[in-house]
Write a protein that holds these residues in place. Structure first.
Motif, PDB file in Angstrom:
ATOM      1  N   GLN A 171       0.947  -1.126   0.058  1.00  0.00           N
ATOM      2  CA  GLN A 171      -0.079   0.113  -0.022  1.00  0.00           C
ATOM      3  C   GLN A 171       0.857   1.117  -0.018  1.00  0.00           C
ATOM      4  N   GLN A 172       2.010   1.075   0.585  1.00  0.00           N
ATOM      5  CA  GLN A 172       2.697   2.399   0.739  1.00  0.00           C
ATOM      6  C   GLN A 172       3.606   2.568  -0.409  1.00  0.00           C
ATOM      7  N   ASN A 173       3.947   1.502  -1.100  1.00  0.00           N
ATOM      8  CA  ASN A 173       4.708   1.504  -2.517  1.00  0.00           C
ATOM      9  C   ASN A 173       3.547   1.871  -3.465  1.00  0.00           C
ATOM     10  N   LEU A 174       2.211   1.585  -3.321  1.00  0.00           N
ATOM     11  CA  LEU A 174       1.312   2.065  -4.333  1.00  0.00           C
ATOM     12  C   LEU A 174       1.149   3.577  -4.222  1.00  0.00           C
ATOM     13  N   GLN A 175       0.989   3.711  -3.168  1.00  0.00           N
ATOM     14  CA  GLN A 175       0.680   5.289  -2.544  1.00  0.00           C
ATOM     15  C   GLN A 175       1.762   6.145  -3.277  1.00  0.00           C
ATOM     16  N   SER A 176       3.114   5.795  -2.659  1.00  0.00           N
ATOM     17  CA  SER A 176       4.233   6.543  -3.249  1.00  0.00           C
ATOM     18  C   SER A 176       4.354   6.521  -4.883  1.00  0.00           C
ATOM     19  N   GLN A 178       1.712   6.344  -7.044  1.00  0.00           N
ATOM     20  CA  GLN A 178       1.001   6.875  -7.730  1.00  0.00           C
ATOM     21  C   GLN A 178       1.216   8.385  -7.831  1.00  0.00           C
ATOM     22  N   ASN A 179       2.105   8.995  -6.833  1.00  0.00           N
ATOM     23  CA  ASN A 179       2.737  10.419  -6.978  1.00  0.00           C
ATOM     24  C   ASN A 179       3.520  10.339  -8.175  1.00  0.00           C
ATOM     25  N   GLN A 209      -0.312  -2.546  -7.960  1.00  0.00           N
ATOM     26  CA  GLN A 209      -1.556  -2.993  -7.791  1.00  0.00           C
ATOM     27  C   GLN A 209      -1.958  -4.436  -7.443  1.00  0.00           C
TER      28      GLN A 209
END
Length: 435
Positions: A171-176, A178-179, A209
């Motif tokens: 989740q952290q990698n996905l959020q990062s 995404q930026n 994802q």
């Protein structure tokens, strides 16, 4: 070009300082669990083990073997029942006309007797001793099942912790990332990068994802499997674990652990009790070889006679002295002794294997914690910053991103292997209380 180099150097210093500050925080020491919806029930590892010991159906079924063995003790301690004997002789069945009270009183014969089997050689005491020894061995075998169940619960618990830690990372990698995708789309619209680079970044986004979906599935399946061990009906379906995947140092040497195992392992105790039970069976078979006596007292009425008769009966031990069973029981004693020696060696082997496995995993975890995690993060952050500002290629950035992701996943798996090795050592020693 010189401006880009100065900018890259500035980025390196900035990211290094920020990473050093982050490394000193508690978050750098252990992976944090993902943010999940509040569960109705949360259990710790100790709570989970106690719950399994109370509610696991296989273990509850195994415990009934102890009760069955105790019931066999009652049977073994029973005395023989007396036998009542009765007969009527010389009845005029084929001459009904002679049936009269005078005929029955003066001509017919009536016998009433009572016989009892007198056991010699203290058979009942030997049967009871043998049954009690088997019950003691059964208790140790059930305790060994409890030891195995505790290890299975701990392994399932660690699997859930690993899944939650992996989910947090994904989740952290996905959020990062995404930026990064948002910035890439802005640069694409501004004409700074081509469509090919944008598509590569979006394809990388698919991987993140997929990681989130796989981690969620692993968490759900891990909780489901753990629930089955705890007792399916004993806990709500939306429960969660309260532990975190964290390093737990262990002190002690293999000799200390082996000495503890020789005192605590229930399977070794069961093997030792098996020798005692085999000796009890041998003594019982020797007692069975002694012939029993049947005593009988009878009352006889015939005509004017009313007599009491005494009878005694015993087999002559000429041919059958229970030689075969006595010999078989003696060999069974030897068998039990060999099994005890094997169990003793198995305990020593299990402890050494578990200790070496734990030490190896400890070294692997130590390598990651010594700086490789920080280096992978710094490399990823520098490449990301440089790529966003045009000082690094897309391939360099994606390669640093993959390396960081692989390093983090490998660290979590190494940490889970270490914790599982710790549980294996606890199982091998036979106690959860290690120095």
């Amino acid at each position: 070009m010189r401006l880009q180099r100065l900018l890259l150097l500035f980025c390196t210093v900035t990211v290094t300082v920020s990473c050093a500050t982050w490394a000193q925080s508690p978050a750098a020491q252990a992976p944090s669990p993902p943010a999940q919806a509040p569960a109705s029930v949360t259990v710790s590892l100790d709570d989970a083990i106690q719950m399994a010991l109370r509610h696991n159906h296989n273990l509850l079924a195994a415990r009934t073997i102890i009760q069955q063995s105790e019931a066999e003790e009652i049977t073994a301690n029973l005395r023989p029942n007396p036998v009542i004997l009765s007969d009527w002789q010389f009845l005029p069945i084929f001459q009904p006309s002679q049936f009269s009270s005078d005929y029955l009183d003066n001509t017919a014969q009536f016998d009433l007797g009572l016989s009892y089997l007198f056991e010699r050689g203290k058979k009942r005491q030997h049967r009871l001793r043998a049954a009690k020894d088997i019950t003691a061995q059964t208790r140790s075998l059930v305790a060994d099942s409890e030891r195995g169940l505790a290890f299975s619960v701990a392994g399932g618990f660690i699997d859930v912790e690993l899944a939650e830690s992996t989910l947090a990372l994904a989740q952290q990698n996905l959020q990062s990332f995404q930026n990064t995708v948002d910035i890439a789309q802005a640069r694409y619209k501004a004409g700074d990068i081509g469509e090919d680079d944008l598509l590569k970044i979006k394809l990388q986004m698919l991987q993140f994802q997929t990681d989130v979906s796989a981690a969620k599935l692993a968490r759900v399946q891990g909780l489901s499997d753990l629930r089955q061990l705890l007792g399916y009906e004993s806990i709500a379906a939306d429960y969660d674990v309260s532990g975190t995947l964290d390093y737990q140092p262990v002190k002690g040497n293999v000799d200390d652990f082996q000495a503890m195992a020789l005192q605590n392992r229930p399977d070794l105790r069961a093997a030792q009790q098996g020798v005692t039970a085999a000796n009890s069976q041998h003594a019982l078979q020797q007692a069975i070889g002694k012939r029993d006596i049947i005593g009988q007292v009878s009352y006889t009425h015939i005509g004017y006679l009313n007599d009491i008769s005494l009878f005694g009966q015993m087999q002559l031990p000429i041919f059958d002295r229970n030689q075969g069973e006595i010999a078989r029981a003696a060999y069974a004693v030897t068998q039990a002794q060999e099994q005890e020696r094997f169990a003793n060696g198995q305990v020593m082997t299990d402890v050494r294997d578990a200790f070496e496995n734990l030490r190896t995993n400890d070294q692997v975890v130590g390598l990651y914690r010594s700086g490789y995690l920080d280096e992978a993060r710094e490399s990823r952050d520098i490449s990301e910053y440089a790529y966003r500002h045009g000082a690094a290629s897309l391939l360099d950035f994606l390669d640093a991103e993959r390396s960081y992701r692989a390093t983090q996943l490998a660290y979590r798996q190494a940490l889970a292997s270490y914790l599982l090795g710790l549980e294996q050592l606890r199982q091998a020693v036979g106690t959860r209380s290690l120095p």
